[in-house]
Design an enzyme around this catalytic site. Structure first.
Site, PDB file in Angstrom:
ATOM      1  N   LYS B  83      29.960  38.783  27.686  1.00  0.00           N
ATOM      2  CA  LYS B  83      29.927  39.845  28.684  1.00  0.00           C
ATOM      3  C   LYS B  83      30.703  41.007  28.066  1.00  0.00           C
ATOM      4  O   LYS B  83      31.921  40.922  27.900  1.00  0.00           O
ATOM      5  CB  LYS B  83      30.574  39.410  29.991  1.00  0.00           C
ATOM      6  CG  LYS B  83      30.604  40.553  31.015  1.00  0.00           C
ATOM      7  CD  LYS B  83      31.384  40.198  32.263  1.00  0.00           C
ATOM      8  CE  LYS B  83      31.652  41.466  33.068  1.00  0.00           C
ATOM      9  NZ  LYS B  83      32.458  41.223  34.256  1.00  0.00           N
ATOM     10  N   GLY B 144      36.829  45.144  41.472  1.00  0.00           N
ATOM     11  CA  GLY B 144      37.877  44.781  42.414  1.00  0.00           C
ATOM     12  C   GLY B 144      37.953  45.615  43.674  1.00  0.00           C
ATOM     13  O   GLY B 144      38.845  45.408  44.495  1.00  0.00           O
ATOM     14  N   ALA B 171      30.366  43.606  39.633  1.00  0.00           N
ATOM     15  CA  ALA B 171      31.566  44.366  40.005  1.00  0.00           C
ATOM     16  C   ALA B 171      31.428  45.086  41.341  1.00  0.00           C
ATOM     17  O   ALA B 171      30.390  45.664  41.663  1.00  0.00           O
ATOM     18  CB  ALA B 171      31.971  45.379  38.929  1.00  0.00           C
ATOM     19  N   GLY B 172      32.503  44.989  42.087  1.00  0.00           N
ATOM     20  CA  GLY B 172      32.628  45.781  43.300  1.00  0.00           C
ATOM     21  C   GLY B 172      32.131  45.133  44.564  1.00  0.00           C
ATOM     22  O   GLY B 172      32.263  45.711  45.644  1.00  0.00           O
ATOM     23  N   ASN B 193      34.085  38.227  41.422  1.00  0.00           N
ATOM     24  CA  ASN B 193      35.322  37.472  41.224  1.00  0.00           C
ATOM     25  C   ASN B 193      36.292  37.752  42.360  1.00  0.00           C
ATOM     26  O   ASN B 193      36.612  36.863  43.143  1.00  0.00           O
ATOM     27  CB  ASN B 193      35.942  37.837  39.861  1.00  0.00           C
ATOM     28  CG  ASN B 193      37.110  36.954  39.447  1.00  0.00           C
ATOM     29  OD1 ASN B 193      37.355  36.713  38.289  1.00  0.00           O
ATOM     30  ND2 ASN B 193      37.885  36.446  40.388  1.00  0.00           N
ATOM     31  N   THR B 194      36.753  38.991  42.464  1.00  0.00           N
ATOM     32  CA  THR B 194      37.817  39.316  43.416  1.00  0.00           C
ATOM     33  C   THR B 194      37.424  38.995  44.853  1.00  0.00           C
ATOM     34  O   THR B 194      38.267  38.522  45.635  1.00  0.00           O
ATOM     35  CB  THR B 194      38.169  40.810  43.297  1.00  0.00           C
ATOM     36  OG1 THR B 194      38.419  41.127  41.924  1.00  0.00           O
ATOM     37  CG2 THR B 194      39.414  41.142  44.112  1.00  0.00           C
TER      38      THR B 194
END
Lengths: 62, 245
Positions: B83, B144, B171-172, B193-194
């Site tokens: 990645k 995040g 992301a996001g 992830n977050t």
């Protein structure tokens, strides 16, 4: 310099420094002066004063 | 695709992975400051999950840093997958698309399978595909942030422009409906992830995201109705009582 810290080392090769710094049992990736040093090449990679060494371990990531 | 960072504990991470039914996990390489066995314990746990691993170049701010990190990752994780992140700004964590293209060109030449974390810019996407990337991973919102799909129209355009290319919103994302939305647009996967790690109950949130991805994909394949500006009754008008002819 090892992982960004000025460090006095005794090791002569990249393989030796992993033992000296306690990494011999861990899966690690290594680089010398911004060039990867593969596992198979560590024993034959000499170290010199002023070298910048990176020893990285698998970690969490997003 | 699920990230492995910021979980309250290894046990919660393991539970989240299982309940999410994620097929790919992202990992990183970092300095082990204590000289302890933390990295080894983590890697042992992740390997035991039996899930495909995608190492990242998170935190790299130049093509050179990303290339060396990728080479190191291949040596320790024993995969050609990477990645690729080349971060352009410490505050926004947005991709440096120029460094990204340079790094991708070199890594593709070295035989890596590059998963580029990019913006929703179609020209950058074309360049990445032109140099041999087979997947694109445009952002939904800053890493995040939990904002979801900040520019839905751009993501829709990307899907239309690159039919046949695997596309992953990376992301996001913040809540499961964001993931469902991305899948309903026709995206092939999401990476987050977050949103899971920082949830009140990460394992439950991971499960919710798993269902959302499944629902969004099924909804996309079922073919959604066209939205309408005016109301159209869903119950038949014919035979309606209390009306005079």
């Amino acid at each position: 310099m090892v992982n960004g810290q000025e460090t006095e080392i005794r090791s002569q090769t990249m393989a030796d420094i992993l033992v000296e710094m306690g990494y011999e049992e861990m899966p690690v990736a290594t680089a010398l002066n911004m060039a990867v040093v593969r596992k198979k090449d560590r024993a034959a990679t000499p170290l010199h004063e002023g070298d910048r060494i990176e020893i990285l371990v698998p970690m969490q990531g997003g | 695709m699920l990230g492995t960072a910021q979980y309250p504990s290894p046990a919660i991470l393991a539970d989240a992975i299982k309940r999410s039914r994620a097929e790919i996990l992202t990992v990183s390489l970092r300095r082990e400051s204590t000289g302890g066995s933390g990295g080894g314990d983590f890697w042992t746990m992740i390997k035991a999950m039996g899930t495909r691993i995608l190492p990242n170049t998170a935190g790299c701010h130049s093509a050179k840093e990303a290339i060396v990190t990728a080479e190191m990752a291949r040596d320790v994780f024993e995969t050609d997958w990477i990645k690729l992140e080349v971060i352009g700004h410490a505050d926004t964590l947005q991709p440096d698309v120029f460094g990204l293209v340079d790094a991708a060109r070199e890594l593709v030449a070295q035989g890596f399978k590059v998963f580029p974390y990019t913006t929703d810019d179609l020209i950058v996407a074309e360049k990445l595909l032109g140099i041999g990337c087979e997947v694109l991973m445009p952002w939904g919102a800053p890493i995040g942030s939990g904002k979801g799909l900040n520019n839905r129209f751009a993501l829709k355009a990307m899907r239309a422009h690159f039919s046949g290319v695997p596309l992953v919103v990376d992301a996001g994302l913040g809540v499961p409906s964001h993931a469902a939305d991305a899948m309903e647009l026709g995206y092939d996967a999401v990476l987050l992830n977050t949103a899971v790690a920082k949830a009140g109950d990460p394992a439950a949130m991971a499960e919710a995201f798993g269902y959302a991805v499944q629902a969004g994909r099924l909804g996309y394949r079922a073919g959604a109705m066209e939205a309408r500006d005016m109301a159209v009754p869903s119950t038949p008008v014919f035979g309606q009582p209390f009306v005079s002819s």
